[in-house]
Design a protein around this motif. Structure first.
Motif, PDB file in Angstrom:
ATOM      1  N   GLY A  79      41.996  44.929  42.766  1.00 44.46           N
ATOM      2  CA  GLY A  79      42.266  46.068  43.634  1.00 44.46           C
ATOM      3  C   GLY A  79      43.358  46.973  43.119  1.00 44.46           C
ATOM      4  N   ASN A  80      44.277  46.432  42.349  1.00 46.60           N
ATOM      5  CA  ASN A  80      45.333  47.231  41.746  1.00 46.60           C
ATOM      6  C   ASN A  80      45.632  46.631  40.380  1.00 46.60           C
ATOM      7  OD1 ASN A  80      48.423  47.344  41.103  1.00 46.60           O
ATOM      8  ND2 ASN A  80      47.958  49.173  42.323  1.00 46.60           N
ATOM      9  N   GLU A  81      45.696  47.477  39.374  1.00 45.32           N
ATOM     10  CA  GLU A  81      45.847  46.971  38.004  1.00 45.32           C
ATOM     11  C   GLU A  81      47.131  46.184  37.791  1.00 45.32           C
ATOM     12  OE1 GLU A  81      45.991  48.560  33.416  1.00 45.32           O
ATOM     13  OE2 GLU A  81      45.164  49.886  34.951  1.00 45.32           O
ATOM     14  N   VAL A  82      48.243  46.634  38.363  1.00 49.64           N
ATOM     15  CA  VAL A  82      49.505  45.916  38.176  1.00 49.64           C
ATOM     16  C   VAL A  82      49.453  44.569  38.901  1.00 49.64           C
ATOM     17  CG1 VAL A  82      52.013  45.977  38.490  1.00 49.64           C
ATOM     18  CG2 VAL A  82      50.779  48.055  37.821  1.00 49.64           C
ATOM     19  N   PHE A  83      48.901  44.560  40.113  1.00 52.29           N
ATOM     20  CA  PHE A  83      48.722  43.281  40.809  1.00 52.29           C
ATOM     21  C   PHE A  83      47.880  42.338  39.965  1.00 52.29           C
ATOM     22  CE2 PHE A  83      45.649  40.645  42.996  1.00 52.29           C
ATOM     23  CZ  PHE A  83      46.500  39.706  43.542  1.00 52.29           C
ATOM     24  N   GLU A  84      46.780  42.835  39.404  1.00 51.16           N
ATOM     25  CA  GLU A  84      45.878  41.996  38.604  1.00 51.16           C
ATOM     26  C   GLU A  84      46.603  41.427  37.390  1.00 51.16           C
ATOM     27  OE1 GLU A  84      42.327  44.294  37.821  1.00 51.16           O
ATOM     28  OE2 GLU A  84      42.027  44.636  39.962  1.00 51.16           O
ATOM     29  N   ARG A  85      47.517  42.167  36.829  1.00 55.20           N
ATOM     30  CA  ARG A  85      48.296  41.659  35.689  1.00 55.20           C
ATOM     31  C   ARG A  85      49.177  40.500  36.120  1.00 55.20           C
ATOM     32  NH1 ARG A  85      50.187  47.330  32.817  1.00 55.20           N
ATOM     33  NH2 ARG A  85      48.067  48.109  32.410  1.00 55.20           N
ATOM     34  N   HIS A  86      49.858  40.660  37.252  1.00 53.58           N
ATOM     35  CA  HIS A  86      50.675  39.553  37.774  1.00 53.58           C
ATOM     36  C   HIS A  86      49.800  38.328  38.037  1.00 53.58           C
ATOM     37  CE1 HIS A  86      54.666  41.302  38.322  1.00 53.58           C
ATOM     38  NE2 HIS A  86      54.074  42.425  38.723  1.00 53.58           N
ATOM     39  N   PHE A  87      48.654  38.555  38.625  1.00 54.97           N
ATOM     40  CA  PHE A  87      47.733  37.457  38.932  1.00 54.97           C
ATOM     41  C   PHE A  87      47.276  36.752  37.660  1.00 54.97           C
ATOM     42  CE2 PHE A  87      43.445  35.801  39.870  1.00 54.97           C
ATOM     43  CZ  PHE A  87      43.775  34.931  40.903  1.00 54.97           C
ATOM     44  N   ARG A  88      46.934  37.527  36.625  1.00 55.27           N
ATOM     45  CA  ARG A  88      46.482  36.931  35.354  1.00 55.27           C
ATOM     46  C   ARG A  88      47.605  36.154  34.685  1.00 55.27           C
ATOM     47  NH1 ARG A  88      43.143  34.468  34.853  1.00 55.27           N
ATOM     48  NH2 ARG A  88      43.509  34.343  32.638  1.00 55.27           N
ATOM     49  N   VAL A  89      48.839  36.648  34.771  1.00 56.36           N
ATOM     50  CA  VAL A  89      49.973  35.903  34.219  1.00 56.36           C
ATOM     51  C   VAL A  89      50.078  34.543  34.902  1.00 56.36           C
ATOM     52  CG1 VAL A  89      52.507  35.805  34.118  1.00 56.36           C
ATOM     53  CG2 VAL A  89      51.306  37.887  33.430  1.00 56.36           C
ATOM     54  N   GLN A  90      49.977  34.545  36.225  1.00 61.46           N
ATOM     55  CA  GLN A  90      50.052  33.291  36.972  1.00 61.46           C
ATOM     56  C   GLN A  90      48.920  32.350  36.570  1.00 61.46           C
ATOM     57  OE1 GLN A  90      48.790  33.372  40.991  1.00 61.46           O
ATOM     58  NE2 GLN A  90      49.935  31.554  41.578  1.00 61.46           N
ATOM     59  N   MET A  91      47.704  32.853  36.518  1.00 60.92           N
ATOM     60  CA  MET A  91      46.561  32.007  36.184  1.00 60.92           C
ATOM     61  C   MET A  91      46.636  31.506  34.739  1.00 60.92           C
ATOM     62  SD  MET A  91      44.669  31.454  38.800  1.00 60.92           S
ATOM     63  CE  MET A  91      46.244  31.266  39.604  1.00 60.92           C
ATOM     64  N   ASN A  92      47.050  32.366  33.813  1.00 60.00           N
ATOM     65  CA  ASN A  92      47.170  31.939  32.424  1.00 60.00           C
ATOM     66  C   ASN A  92      48.268  30.884  32.293  1.00 60.00           C
ATOM     67  OD1 ASN A  92      48.493  32.385  29.500  1.00 60.00           O
ATOM     68  ND2 ASN A  92      46.270  32.725  29.442  1.00 60.00           N
ATOM     69  N   THR A  93      49.352  31.045  33.029  1.00 56.10           N
ATOM     70  CA  THR A  93      50.423  30.043  32.995  1.00 56.10           C
ATOM     71  C   THR A  93      49.921  28.715  33.537  1.00 56.10           C
ATOM     72  OG1 THR A  93      52.100  31.766  33.191  1.00 56.10           O
ATOM     73  CG2 THR A  93      52.761  29.509  33.779  1.00 56.10           C
ATOM     74  N   GLN A  94      49.153  28.755  34.591  1.00 55.28           N
ATOM     75  CA  GLN A  94      48.573  27.521  35.139  1.00 55.28           C
ATOM     76  C   GLN A  94      47.684  26.842  34.087  1.00 55.28           C
ATOM     77  OE1 GLN A  94      46.925  27.803  39.118  1.00 55.28           O
ATOM     78  NE2 GLN A  94      45.223  26.508  38.514  1.00 55.28           N
ATOM     79  N   GLU A  95      46.883  27.632  33.402  1.00 55.84           N
ATOM     80  CA  GLU A  95      46.019  27.084  32.357  1.00 55.84           C
ATOM     81  C   GLU A  95      46.854  26.454  31.244  1.00 55.84           C
ATOM     82  OE1 GLU A  95      43.933  30.644  31.314  1.00 55.84           O
ATOM     83  OE2 GLU A  95      42.793  30.671  33.184  1.00 55.84           O
ATOM     84  N   GLN A  96      47.937  27.099  30.860  1.00 59.40           N
ATOM     85  CA  GLN A  96      48.789  26.578  29.790  1.00 59.40           C
ATOM     86  C   GLN A  96      49.542  25.317  30.220  1.00 59.40           C
ATOM     87  OE1 GLN A  96      48.767  27.569  26.617  1.00 59.40           O
ATOM     88  NE2 GLN A  96      47.171  29.001  27.232  1.00 59.40           N
ATOM     89  N   LEU A  97      49.916  25.239  31.494  1.00 50.94           N
ATOM     90  CA  LEU A  97      50.617  24.047  31.983  1.00 50.94           C
ATOM     91  C   LEU A  97      49.748  22.797  31.878  1.00 50.94           C
ATOM     92  CD1 LEU A  97      52.527  25.437  35.103  1.00 50.94           C
ATOM     93  CD2 LEU A  97      53.552  24.533  32.990  1.00 50.94           C
ATOM     94  N   ILE A  98      48.433  22.971  31.987  1.00 46.80           N
ATOM     95  CA  ILE A  98      47.525  21.823  31.875  1.00 46.80           C
ATOM     96  C   ILE A  98      47.624  21.202  30.483  1.00 46.80           C
ATOM     97  CG2 ILE A  98      45.078  21.164  31.826  1.00 46.80           C
ATOM     98  CD1 ILE A  98      44.692  23.244  34.110  1.00 46.80           C
TER      99      ILE A  98
END
Length: 132
Positions: free
Chosen positions: A38-57
């Motif tokens: 819905g908003n590009e900057v929000f989506e960037r924050h969301f992707r950072v969170q999701m990518n970090t979760q993936e890396q923590l695994i």
């Protein structure tokens, strides 16, 4: 192993902070849950969170196995590099996703180094055990 435990908690706190940033961006940019677009900057924050979760695994098991069997001090040091990489990645990705390479490299390389270290340790342990 106390340094490994400290790095673990700091990495989890960093993830908590990134999750908080997503919640903050939801409010700031008007993206109501459960939406993830819905908003590009929000989506960037969301992707950072999701990518970090993936890396923590990858990172957390490697950190603890490496710390337990190879070197707790090296595990903690590599963990600090991982967290610095995540911070650089997050800042760069939110500003311009194309600039995330350094942060990503500083994230993936410590995990990869620990995984290789674990394999070397395990193979040596098997070979030495088989020779005994």
């Amino acid at each position: 192993m106390p340094f490994v435990a400290i790095v673990t908690v700091l990495a989890l706190l960093q993830f908590f902070y990134l999750s908080f940033q997503v919640a903050r961006a939801r409010g700031k940019y008007g993206v109501a849950a459960p939406a993830t677009t819905g908003n590009e900057v929000f989506e960037r924050h969301f992707r950072v969170q999701m990518n970090t979760q993936e890396q923590l695994i990858l990172f957390l098991p490697a950190l603890w196995i490496f710390g337990s069997y190879v070197s707790p001090l090296w595990a903690a040091a590599l963990g600090v590099v991982f967290m610095l990489g995540r911070a650089i990645y997050a800042n760069a990705y939110v500003k311009d996703p194309k600039s995330r390479s350094l942060g990503f490299a500083l994230t993936i390389l410590p995990s990869f180094a620990m995984m290789i270290g674990i394999l070397v340790w395990a193979i040596r342990a098997i070979l030495i055990g088989a020779a005994a």
